[in-house]
Design a protein around this motif. Structure first.
Motif, mmCIF file in Angstrom:
data_model
loop_
_atom_site.group_PDB
_atom_site.id
_atom_site.type_symbol
_atom_site.label_atom_id
_atom_site.label_comp_id
_atom_site.label_asym_id
_atom_site.label_seq_id
_atom_site.Cartn_x
_atom_site.Cartn_y
_atom_site.Cartn_z
ATOM 1 N N PHE A 13 0.721 -1.346 -0.043
ATOM 2 C CA PHE A 13 -0.027 0.013 -0.108
ATOM 3 C C PHE A 13 0.895 1.391 -0.169
ATOM 4 O O PHE A 13 0.698 2.199 -0.790
ATOM 5 N N VAL A 14 1.851 1.324 1.056
ATOM 6 C CA VAL A 14 2.682 2.437 0.951
ATOM 7 C C VAL A 14 3.510 2.564 -0.424
ATOM 8 O O VAL A 14 3.629 3.830 -1.084
ATOM 9 N N ALA A 15 4.050 1.627 -0.814
ATOM 10 C CA ALA A 15 5.013 1.513 -1.962
ATOM 11 C C ALA A 15 4.239 2.146 -3.337
ATOM 12 O O ALA A 15 4.384 2.992 -4.011
ATOM 13 N N ALA A 16 2.732 1.722 -3.533
ATOM 14 C CA ALA A 16 2.173 1.848 -4.596
ATOM 15 C C ALA A 16 1.486 3.283 -4.482
ATOM 16 O O ALA A 16 1.538 4.038 -5.362
ATOM 17 N N THR A 17 1.192 3.642 -3.205
ATOM 18 C CA THR A 17 1.113 5.264 -3.006
ATOM 19 C C THR A 17 2.120 6.100 -3.136
ATOM 20 O O THR A 17 1.717 7.112 -4.027
ATOM 21 N N ASN A 18 3.145 5.708 -2.770
ATOM 22 C CA ASN A 18 4.310 6.757 -3.088
ATOM 23 C C ASN A 18 4.709 6.789 -4.608
ATOM 24 O O ASN A 18 5.366 7.747 -5.052
ATOM 25 N N LEU A 25 -2.099 0.098 -6.638
ATOM 26 C CA LEU A 25 -2.820 0.471 -5.430
ATOM 27 C C LEU A 25 -4.009 -0.222 -5.300
ATOM 28 O O LEU A 25 -4.455 -0.955 -4.261
ATOM 29 N N ALA A 26 -5.034 -0.342 -6.282
ATOM 30 C CA ALA A 26 -6.229 -1.116 -6.211
ATOM 31 C C ALA A 26 -5.767 -2.410 -6.132
ATOM 32 O O ALA A 26 -6.614 -3.111 -5.525
ATOM 33 N N ALA A 27 -4.876 -3.021 -6.809
ATOM 34 C CA ALA A 27 -4.708 -4.458 -6.474
ATOM 35 C C ALA A 27 -4.130 -4.860 -5.006
ATOM 36 O O ALA A 27 -4.251 -6.061 -4.707
ATOM 37 N N VAL A 28 -3.956 -3.980 -4.186
ATOM 38 C CA VAL A 28 -3.542 -4.072 -3.021
ATOM 39 C C VAL A 28 -4.842 -4.595 -2.111
ATOM 40 O O VAL A 28 -4.845 -5.260 -1.096
ATOM 41 N N PHE A 29 -6.037 -4.210 -2.546
ATOM 42 C CA PHE A 29 -7.418 -4.359 -1.899
ATOM 43 C C PHE A 29 -7.991 -5.595 -2.330
ATOM 44 O O PHE A 29 -7.845 -5.827 -3.701
ATOM 45 N N GLY A 30 -8.462 -6.437 -1.305
ATOM 46 C CA GLY A 30 -9.238 -7.656 -1.801
ATOM 47 C C GLY A 30 -10.622 -7.379 -2.161
ATOM 48 O O GLY A 30 -11.237 -6.212 -2.198
ATOM 49 N N ASP A 31 -11.367 -8.633 -2.547
ATOM 50 C CA ASP A 31 -12.704 -8.436 -2.943
ATOM 51 C C ASP A 31 -13.672 -7.862 -1.964
ATOM 52 O O ASP A 31 -13.547 -8.516 -0.730
ATOM 53 N N GLY A 32 -14.502 -7.027 -1.913
ATOM 54 C CA GLY A 32 -15.518 -6.600 -0.836
ATOM 55 C C GLY A 32 -14.521 -5.770 0.075
ATOM 56 O O GLY A 32 -15.276 -5.408 1.198
ATOM 57 N N ALA A 33 -13.463 -5.095 -0.184
ATOM 58 C CA ALA A 33 -12.945 -4.229 0.578
ATOM 59 C C ALA A 33 -13.524 -3.086 0.927
ATOM 60 O O ALA A 33 -14.316 -2.690 0.222
ATOM 61 N N GLU A 45 -14.404 -2.192 -5.714
ATOM 62 C CA GLU A 45 -13.404 -1.819 -6.421
ATOM 63 C C GLU A 45 -13.752 -0.491 -7.158
ATOM 64 O O GLU A 45 -12.841 0.220 -7.292
ATOM 65 N N ALA A 46 -14.888 -0.457 -7.744
ATOM 66 C CA ALA A 46 -15.134 0.975 -8.335
ATOM 67 C C ALA A 46 -15.086 2.069 -7.452
ATOM 68 O O ALA A 46 -14.164 3.016 -7.674
ATOM 69 N N GLU A 47 -15.813 2.035 -6.093
ATOM 70 C CA GLU A 47 -15.763 3.231 -5.285
ATOM 71 C C GLU A 47 -14.170 3.267 -4.731
ATOM 72 O O GLU A 47 -13.766 4.295 -4.394
ATOM 73 N N ILE A 48 -13.601 2.314 -4.362
ATOM 74 C CA ILE A 48 -12.039 2.449 -3.815
ATOM 75 C C ILE A 48 -10.988 2.836 -4.892
ATOM 76 O O ILE A 48 -10.431 3.761 -4.755
ATOM 77 N N VAL A 99 -5.666 -5.933 1.492
ATOM 78 C CA VAL A 99 -6.292 -5.290 2.328
ATOM 79 C C VAL A 99 -7.710 -5.328 2.312
ATOM 80 O O VAL A 99 -8.464 -5.301 1.389
ATOM 81 N N THR A 100 -8.286 -5.720 3.575
ATOM 82 C CA THR A 100 -9.751 -5.985 3.569
ATOM 83 C C THR A 100 -10.519 -4.732 4.050
ATOM 84 O O THR A 100 -11.818 -4.613 3.593
#
Length: 107
Positions: A13-18, A25-33, A45-48, A99-100
């Motif tokens: 998350f930190v690496a993709a943000t930076n 960054l989107a790939a860091v999040f799991g389904d239904g996060a 996914e769309a809202e995140i 990340v959930t």
């Protein structure tokens, strides 16, 4: 990163943000996060992706971790926004290195 050991999902998350990489960054999040930030919750996914673009990529946020304990990352955030750098607490829910849930509050 200041000798702070982070779980893989948090480090990603930190690496993709930076890197300002919305897809990584989107790939860091799991389904239904979910993400809770600025008094609003983004789910799925769309809202995140909308949150990522508006809150991290657009303002070119760079995170500098200062501590991590009990799934809570405290980091200094700087970027193209007024008043920076600012400190935030990021509380992560993690499952299978993804990340959930993420809750963000000013420190």
């Amino acid at each position: 990163m200041n000798d702070i050991t982070l779980p893989k999902a948090v480090d990603d998350f930190v690496a993709a943000t930076n890197a300002h990489d919305a897809n990584d960054l989107a790939a860091v999040f799991g389904d239904g996060a979910t993400v809770g930030d600025d008094g609003k919750t983004w789910a799925g996914e769309a809202e995140i992706r909308e949150w990522i673009q508006g809150h991290l990529i657009g303002p070119r946020v760079v995170l500098t971790p200062t501590s991590f304990a009990d799934d809570r990352l405290v980091a200094s955030a700087d970027g193209d926004f007024p008043g920076g750098p600012l400190s935030f607490a990021f509380v992560f829910g993690i499952k299978d290195d993804r990340v959930t849930s993420l809750a963000i509050d000013p420190v």
